[in-house]
Design a protein around this motif. Structure first.
Motif, PDB file in Angstrom:
ATOM      1  N   ALA A 181      71.036  85.229  28.581  1.00 32.69           N
ATOM      2  CA  ALA A 181      70.339  83.977  28.876  1.00 32.69           C
ATOM      3  C   ALA A 181      68.854  84.269  29.076  1.00 32.69           C
ATOM      4  O   ALA A 181      68.483  85.321  29.604  1.00 32.69           O
ATOM      5  N   VAL A 182      68.026  83.347  28.653  1.00 30.64           N
ATOM      6  CA  VAL A 182      66.589  83.394  28.900  1.00 30.64           C
ATOM      7  C   VAL A 182      66.238  82.203  29.785  1.00 30.64           C
ATOM      8  O   VAL A 182      66.633  81.074  29.498  1.00 30.64           O
ATOM      9  N   ALA A 183      65.532  82.482  30.884  1.00 31.42           N
ATOM     10  CA  ALA A 183      65.220  81.443  31.868  1.00 31.42           C
ATOM     11  C   ALA A 183      63.709  81.231  31.945  1.00 31.42           C
ATOM     12  O   ALA A 183      63.022  81.913  32.701  1.00 31.42           O
ATOM     13  N   PRO A 184      63.167  80.289  31.182  1.00 31.61           N
ATOM     14  CA  PRO A 184      61.726  80.037  31.237  1.00 31.61           C
ATOM     15  C   PRO A 184      61.308  79.412  32.561  1.00 31.61           C
ATOM     16  O   PRO A 184      62.089  78.708  33.220  1.00 31.61           O
ATOM     17  N   GLY A 185      60.060  79.684  32.933  1.00 32.44           N
ATOM     18  CA  GLY A 185      59.431  78.951  34.022  1.00 32.44           C
ATOM     19  C   GLY A 185      58.714  77.744  33.445  1.00 32.44           C
ATOM     20  O   GLY A 185      59.005  77.322  32.318  1.00 32.44           O
ATOM     21  N   PRO A 186      57.774  77.134  34.190  1.00 30.50           N
ATOM     22  CA  PRO A 186      57.038  75.982  33.672  1.00 30.50           C
ATOM     23  C   PRO A 186      56.345  76.328  32.354  1.00 30.50           C
ATOM     24  O   PRO A 186      55.555  77.267  32.284  1.00 30.50           O
ATOM     25  N   THR A 187      56.680  75.588  31.309  1.00 26.58           N
ATOM     26  CA  THR A 187      56.204  75.892  29.962  1.00 26.58           C
ATOM     27  C   THR A 187      55.604  74.651  29.333  1.00 26.58           C
ATOM     28  O   THR A 187      56.171  73.556  29.424  1.00 26.58           O
ATOM     29  N   VAL A 188      54.480  74.813  28.696  1.00 24.55           N
ATOM     30  CA  VAL A 188      53.737  73.681  28.142  1.00 24.55           C
ATOM     31  C   VAL A 188      54.433  73.150  26.897  1.00 24.55           C
ATOM     32  O   VAL A 188      54.307  73.702  25.799  1.00 24.55           O
ATOM     33  N   THR A 189      55.186  72.086  27.082  1.00 23.10           N
ATOM     34  CA  THR A 189      55.781  71.334  25.985  1.00 23.10           C
ATOM     35  C   THR A 189      55.504  69.859  26.232  1.00 23.10           C
ATOM     36  O   THR A 189      55.130  69.465  27.336  1.00 23.10           O
ATOM     37  N   ASP A 190      55.712  69.040  25.223  1.00 22.51           N
ATOM     38  CA  ASP A 190      55.493  67.596  25.389  1.00 22.51           C
ATOM     39  C   ASP A 190      56.367  67.049  26.509  1.00 22.51           C
ATOM     40  O   ASP A 190      55.935  66.210  27.308  1.00 22.51           O
ATOM     41  N   LEU A 191      57.604  67.518  26.576  1.00 19.69           N
ATOM     42  CA  LEU A 191      58.527  67.043  27.606  1.00 19.69           C
ATOM     43  C   LEU A 191      58.040  67.437  28.992  1.00 19.69           C
ATOM     44  O   LEU A 191      58.084  66.642  29.929  1.00 19.69           O
ATOM     45  N   PHE A 192      57.546  68.666  29.136  1.00 21.53           N
ATOM     46  CA  PHE A 192      57.074  69.142  30.431  1.00 21.53           C
ATOM     47  C   PHE A 192      55.801  68.419  30.862  1.00 21.53           C
ATOM     48  O   PHE A 192      55.623  68.076  32.043  1.00 21.53           O
ATOM     49  N   LEU A 193      54.908  68.159  29.931  1.00 21.50           N
ATOM     50  CA  LEU A 193      53.616  67.537  30.264  1.00 21.50           C
ATOM     51  C   LEU A 193      53.742  66.061  30.607  1.00 21.50           C
ATOM     52  O   LEU A 193      52.893  65.520  31.323  1.00 21.50           O
ATOM     53  N   LYS A 194      54.797  65.420  30.121  1.00 15.81           N
ATOM     54  CA  LYS A 194      54.943  63.981  30.294  1.00 15.81           C
ATOM     55  C   LYS A 194      54.934  63.585  31.772  1.00 15.81           C
ATOM     56  O   LYS A 194      55.716  64.100  32.580  1.00 15.81           O
ATOM     57  N   GLY A 195      54.010  62.686  32.134  1.00 19.79           N
ATOM     58  CA  GLY A 195      53.947  62.144  33.488  1.00 19.79           C
ATOM     59  C   GLY A 195      53.248  63.020  34.502  1.00 19.79           C
ATOM     60  O   GLY A 195      53.200  62.672  35.686  1.00 19.79           O
TER      61      GLY A 195
END
Length: 246
Positions: A181-195
């Motif tokens: 498994a790979v567990a990313p931290g906060p990552t800049v994607t459209d979904l993450f940036l929304k709001g």
């Protein structure tokens, strides 16, 4: 399109964000790639076009990973196009934030259907289809360590996914198949940036000793390592790709 190629990967949830970065990186590594997507055909086809423009091979296949028939078709279409499957990256997922409340059971059920049932079905099919020496990677999340309010269903789903990874690694014993498994931290994607405001993003970036948010390429590089020759001795592990975010 070639009926048979040297290396073939399936990446679910690959029409955008981290999944897209993983698909493109694996294509650069020489894999023919199946772009699994749930709804946005145009975005998935755009990823295929981008890979082909770089000299790679790719197809897009629509699949709701919570449905066994869709998962079976995803693998079947890949084998029809490329002749085999060597790597499976289970990335498709949703993040419906809501408190732990009986009023939010619909959000909980949807999260479990996609994140847990979906991962289970993809892993189950991969374990049957992959030849000896195959590689399986599932996306988890570093938010598990945070116990952040509103993330109850999401964190529960990713804890379940990590458990599936460890068990499957033992169930495929003797076949030289790694499961991680790979567990990313906060990552800049459209979904993450929304709001999120610029101030919120700055605060989140400061939680990492490297003082930045992750990029999808950071995660894709780790997946590339795990499914490549140098990752052959990494198995049944959860690898945090988070810049020290903990």
């Amino acid at each position: 399109m070639s009926a048979s190629v040297n290396k073939v990967a399936i990446v679910t949830g690959a029409s955008r964000g981290i999944g897209q970065a993983i698909a493109c990186r694996l294509a650069d590594d020489g894999f023919a790639v199946t772009i699994g997507y749930a709804t946005d055909r145009l975005k998935a086809e755009a990823v295929v076009a981008a890979i082909e423009c770089r000299g790679g091979q790719a197809i897009a296949v629509k699949a709701d990973v919570s449905q066994a028939a869709d998962v079976a078709n995803l693998f079947w279409m890949t084998e029809q196009a490329f002749g085999r499957v060597d790597v499976v990256v289970s990335n498709a997922g949703v993040m419906a934030l809501a408190p732990i409340s009986s009023d939010e059971i619909d959000a909980f059920d949807r999260t479990m259907a996609i994140n847990v049932r979906g991962a289970f079905l993809v892993l189950a099919k991969a374990s049957k289809v992959l030849e000896d020496g195959g590689r399986i990677v599932v996306l988890s999340s570093s938010v598990i360590a945070k116990s952040t309010p509103g993330y109850g269903a999401y964190i529960a789903s990713k804890c379940a996914v990590e458990g599936l990874v460890r068990v499957l690694a033992n169930e495929v014993q003797g076949r030289n198949i790694t499961v991680n498994a790979v567990a990313p931290g906060p990552t800049v994607t459209d979904l993450f940036l929304k709001g999120k405001s610029a101030q919120q993003l700055e605060v989140l970036a400061g939680l990492s000793p490297l003082n930045r948010l992750g990029e999808p390429a950071d995660v894709a590089d780790l997946v590339s390592f795990l499914v490549g020759a140098q990752g052959r001795w990494i198995n049944a592990q959860v690898v945090r790709s988070n810049g020290g975010f903990a």
